[in-house]
Write a protein that holds these residues in place. Structure first.
Motif, PDB file in Angstrom:
ATOM      1  N   LEU A 147      13.116  -7.750   0.556  1.00  0.00           N
ATOM      2  CA  LEU A 147      11.732  -7.745   1.013  1.00  0.00           C
ATOM      3  C   LEU A 147      10.740  -7.742  -0.138  1.00  0.00           C
ATOM      4  O   LEU A 147       9.627  -8.269  -0.011  1.00  0.00           O
ATOM      5  N   THR A 148      11.102  -7.163  -1.253  1.00  0.00           N
ATOM      6  CA  THR A 148      10.226  -7.171  -2.415  1.00  0.00           C
ATOM      7  C   THR A 148      11.061  -7.218  -3.678  1.00  0.00           C
ATOM      8  O   THR A 148      12.287  -7.048  -3.641  1.00  0.00           O
ATOM      9  N   SER A 149      10.392  -7.471  -4.795  1.00  0.00           N
ATOM     10  CA  SER A 149      11.040  -7.552  -6.095  1.00  0.00           C
ATOM     11  C   SER A 149      10.346  -6.583  -7.040  1.00  0.00           C
ATOM     12  O   SER A 149       9.110  -6.572  -7.119  1.00  0.00           O
ATOM     13  N   GLY A 150      11.137  -5.773  -7.742  1.00  0.00           N
ATOM     14  CA  GLY A 150      10.553  -4.831  -8.681  1.00  0.00           C
ATOM     15  C   GLY A 150       9.735  -5.514  -9.755  1.00  0.00           C
ATOM     16  O   GLY A 150       8.682  -5.015 -10.173  1.00  0.00           O
ATOM     17  N   TRP A 151      10.205  -6.671 -10.195  1.00  0.00           N
ATOM     18  CA  TRP A 151       9.486  -7.404 -11.230  1.00  0.00           C
ATOM     19  C   TRP A 151       8.139  -7.898 -10.721  1.00  0.00           C
ATOM     20  O   TRP A 151       7.119  -7.798 -11.410  1.00  0.00           O
ATOM     21  N   TYR A 152       8.099  -8.423  -9.485  1.00  0.00           N
ATOM     22  CA  TYR A 152       6.849  -8.882  -8.905  1.00  0.00           C
ATOM     23  C   TYR A 152       5.889  -7.713  -8.674  1.00  0.00           C
ATOM     24  O   TYR A 152       4.661  -7.860  -8.828  1.00  0.00           O
ATOM     25  N   VAL A 153       6.432  -6.565  -8.281  1.00  0.00           N
ATOM     26  CA  VAL A 153       5.593  -5.377  -8.074  1.00  0.00           C
ATOM     27  C   VAL A 153       4.898  -4.972  -9.371  1.00  0.00           C
ATOM     28  O   VAL A 153       3.697  -4.700  -9.400  1.00  0.00           O
ATOM     29  N   LEU A 154       5.650  -4.955 -10.462  1.00  0.00           N
ATOM     30  CA  LEU A 154       5.063  -4.569 -11.746  1.00  0.00           C
ATOM     31  C   LEU A 154       4.038  -5.593 -12.227  1.00  0.00           C
ATOM     32  O   LEU A 154       2.999  -5.233 -12.797  1.00  0.00           O
ATOM     33  N   LEU A 155       4.312  -6.881 -12.012  1.00  0.00           N
ATOM     34  CA  LEU A 155       3.352  -7.906 -12.404  1.00  0.00           C
ATOM     35  C   LEU A 155       2.070  -7.814 -11.582  1.00  0.00           C
ATOM     36  O   LEU A 155       0.962  -7.919 -12.124  1.00  0.00           O
ATOM     37  N   MET A 156       2.210  -7.620 -10.273  1.00  0.00           N
ATOM     38  CA  MET A 156       1.023  -7.513  -9.438  1.00  0.00           C
ATOM     39  C   MET A 156       0.247  -6.243  -9.750  1.00  0.00           C
ATOM     40  O   MET A 156      -0.988  -6.220  -9.674  1.00  0.00           O
ATOM     41  N   LYS A 157       0.955  -5.186 -10.116  1.00  0.00           N
ATOM     42  CA  LYS A 157       0.270  -3.958 -10.547  1.00  0.00           C
ATOM     43  C   LYS A 157      -0.606  -4.243 -11.763  1.00  0.00           C
ATOM     44  O   LYS A 157      -1.741  -3.742 -11.864  1.00  0.00           O
ATOM     45  N   GLY A 158      -0.095  -5.029 -12.710  1.00  0.00           N
ATOM     46  CA  GLY A 158      -0.898  -5.390 -13.872  1.00  0.00           C
ATOM     47  C   GLY A 158      -2.156  -6.134 -13.479  1.00  0.00           C
ATOM     48  O   GLY A 158      -3.211  -5.954 -14.101  1.00  0.00           O
ATOM     49  N   PHE A 159      -2.070  -6.965 -12.443  1.00  0.00           N
ATOM     50  CA  PHE A 159      -3.255  -7.675 -11.964  1.00  0.00           C
ATOM     51  C   PHE A 159      -4.243  -6.699 -11.340  1.00  0.00           C
ATOM     52  O   PHE A 159      -5.456  -6.784 -11.578  1.00  0.00           O
ATOM     53  N   PHE A 160      -3.740  -5.757 -10.541  1.00  0.00           N
ATOM     54  CA  PHE A 160      -4.623  -4.767  -9.926  1.00  0.00           C
ATOM     55  C   PHE A 160      -5.284  -3.882 -10.979  1.00  0.00           C
ATOM     56  O   PHE A 160      -6.420  -3.436 -10.795  1.00  0.00           O
ATOM     57  N   ASP A 161      -4.567  -3.601 -12.045  1.00  0.00           N
ATOM     58  CA  ASP A 161      -5.142  -2.784 -13.118  1.00  0.00           C
ATOM     59  C   ASP A 161      -6.345  -3.461 -13.762  1.00  0.00           C
ATOM     60  O   ASP A 161      -7.223  -2.789 -14.317  1.00  0.00           O
ATOM     61  N   SER A 162      -6.381  -4.800 -13.736  1.00  0.00           N
ATOM     62  CA  SER A 162      -7.482  -5.537 -14.364  1.00  0.00           C
ATOM     63  C   SER A 162      -8.743  -5.563 -13.509  1.00  0.00           C
ATOM     64  O   SER A 162      -9.801  -5.965 -13.978  1.00  0.00           O
ATOM     65  N   ILE A 163      -8.638  -5.130 -12.244  1.00  0.00           N
ATOM     66  CA  ILE A 163      -9.809  -5.089 -11.368  1.00  0.00           C
ATOM     67  C   ILE A 163     -10.644  -3.859 -11.726  1.00  0.00           C
ATOM     68  O   ILE A 163     -10.116  -2.748 -11.772  1.00  0.00           O
ATOM     69  N   PRO A 164     -11.924  -4.015 -11.992  1.00  0.00           N
ATOM     70  CA  PRO A 164     -12.753  -2.872 -12.406  1.00  0.00           C
ATOM     71  C   PRO A 164     -12.716  -1.735 -11.394  1.00  0.00           C
ATOM     72  O   PRO A 164     -12.824  -1.948 -10.177  1.00  0.00           O
ATOM     73  N   LEU A 194      -1.591 -13.514  -5.218  1.00  0.00           N
ATOM     74  CA  LEU A 194      -0.945 -13.666  -3.912  1.00  0.00           C
ATOM     75  C   LEU A 194      -0.436 -15.089  -3.729  1.00  0.00           C
ATOM     76  O   LEU A 194       0.646 -15.301  -3.164  1.00  0.00           O
ATOM     77  N   ALA A 195      -1.200 -16.077  -4.199  1.00  0.00           N
ATOM     78  CA  ALA A 195      -0.765 -17.469  -4.085  1.00  0.00           C
ATOM     79  C   ALA A 195       0.473 -17.724  -4.928  1.00  0.00           C
ATOM     80  O   ALA A 195       1.429 -18.376  -4.484  1.00  0.00           O
ATOM     81  N   ALA A 196       0.483 -17.197  -6.158  1.00  0.00           N
ATOM     82  CA  ALA A 196       1.629 -17.411  -7.038  1.00  0.00           C
ATOM     83  C   ALA A 196       2.876 -16.749  -6.490  1.00  0.00           C
ATOM     84  O   ALA A 196       3.936 -17.385  -6.365  1.00  0.00           O
ATOM     85  N   PHE A 197       2.769 -15.474  -6.147  1.00  0.00           N
ATOM     86  CA  PHE A 197       3.942 -14.763  -5.645  1.00  0.00           C
ATOM     87  C   PHE A 197       4.333 -15.256  -4.262  1.00  0.00           C
ATOM     88  O   PHE A 197       5.516 -15.228  -3.905  1.00  0.00           O
ATOM     89  N   GLY A 198       3.351 -15.695  -3.468  1.00  0.00           N
ATOM     90  CA  GLY A 198       3.682 -16.273  -2.175  1.00  0.00           C
ATOM     91  C   GLY A 198       4.531 -17.516  -2.325  1.00  0.00           C
ATOM     92  O   GLY A 198       5.481 -17.729  -1.560  1.00  0.00           O
ATOM     93  N   LEU A 199       4.207 -18.342  -3.322  1.00  0.00           N
ATOM     94  CA  LEU A 199       5.012 -19.540  -3.568  1.00  0.00           C
ATOM     95  C   LEU A 199       6.414 -19.154  -4.035  1.00  0.00           C
ATOM     96  O   LEU A 199       7.407 -19.751  -3.596  1.00  0.00           O
TER      97      LEU A 199
END
Length: 292
Positions: A147-164, A194-199
């Motif tokens: 259902l999910t990937s640890g690697w994708y979770v960590l990458l998406m977390k990095g994206f969320f961290d960049s949001i002010p 979301l588009a990248a990981f969705g693909l």
């Protein structure tokens, strides 16, 4: 900057070599496409063609008229659509949670997620888990364990961290809770990721093969890739069994054109989806890789 004679020669050699590699790479795709649209009677007389003397959709019509092929396509579409939606939901929720520093046990959770990317449990433990959950011969056995990937979770977390953080603070002043902030603020700003990981998820679910061999014994629940493998290995399974083989012999449709048509059908959906996500893909693929 002026190019010397040696530079021009090197560029010419590079372009020539890359052109040759490109042709070699493209030719199998071209041949599969051409054979799939070749008239069956024409193919039987030539056995090899670089351009159809007579175009035909007979192979596609036959495949789309068989219940086995339609069931396989339906199963793969269900996996790609439902699996991708659920995976994005779970991944974004978990990524947002561990990106908030106020979460208790955050570092431990991140360590456990990281361990899943470093160590693979193998085949037996996942199979025993699926069996004990009574998911054998269930389509959910192909979704829930991945259902999910640890690697994708960590990458998406990095994206969320960049949001002010100021955006979240403003939303909380307006009365938003964590769920509202995630849904109204974080997700709209995360469309590239979301588009990248969705693909990535969609391609993985659409190409589901090995886990289907492990968990699915019911032929009607197998995805398209398993049926395609049966077709490519054994011509007698061209559309799912001896009955289909009899239909092939009756209609005089060569198995090779059916195989190529099936390959095209299995490949085209992902190729059609990519252009709609292309503008987000380049940016989303780099999420979390650069720290501002």
């Amino acid at each position: 900057m002026m190019q010397t004679a040696s530079d021009r020669m090197i560029n010419t050699v590079n372009v020539t070599l890359l052109g040759i590699v490109g042709v070699i790479t493209f030719f199998p795709l071209y041949y599969v496409f051409v054979v799939s649209f070749t008239d069956p009677s024409s193919y039987l007389s030539t056995q090899f063609t670089l351009f159809p003397t007579k175009w035909s959709l007979d192979s596609y019509k036959y495949l789309m008229s068989t219940n086995a092929f339609l069931n396989a396509i339906g199963n793969s579409v269900f996996l790609a659509v439902v699996g991708t939606a659920l995976s994005l939901f779970v991944t974004s929720c978990l990524s947002y949670a561990i990106s908030r520093k106020r979460l208790q046990g955050r570092k431990l959770m991140m360590l456990l997620i990281l361990l899943t990317t470093l160590f693979n449990p193998g085949l037996i433990p996942p199979y025993l888990l699926v069996r004990d959950l009574h998911l054998i011969n269930s389509t959910w056995a192909l979704i829930l364990p991945v259902l999910t990937s640890g690697w994708y979770v960590l990458l998406m977390k990095g994206f969320f961290d960049s949001i002010p953080a100021s955006l979240e603070e403003s939303a909380r002043i307006d009365g938003c809770n964590d769920v509202s902030v995630w849904y109204r603020i974080i997700l709209p700003l995360s469309l590239p990721s979301l588009a990248a990981f969705g693909l990535f998820y969609a391609v993985a679910y659409w190409n589901t093969f090995f886990t289907a061999l492990l968990y699915i014994n019911d032929f009607e629940k197998q995805p398209l890739q398993v049926l395609l493998q049966n077709m490519l290995i054994d011509a007698s399974t061209a559309a799912g069994g001896s009955a289909a083989a009899e239909m092939i012999s009756e209609q005089r449709i060569p198995p090779e054109t059916l195989k190529m048509a099936a390959v095209v059908i299995a490949t085209v959906p992902i190729l059609l989806v990519y252009p709609f996500l292309q503008k987000h893909f380049a940016k989303g693929a780099m999420v979390g890789s650069v720290k501002e």
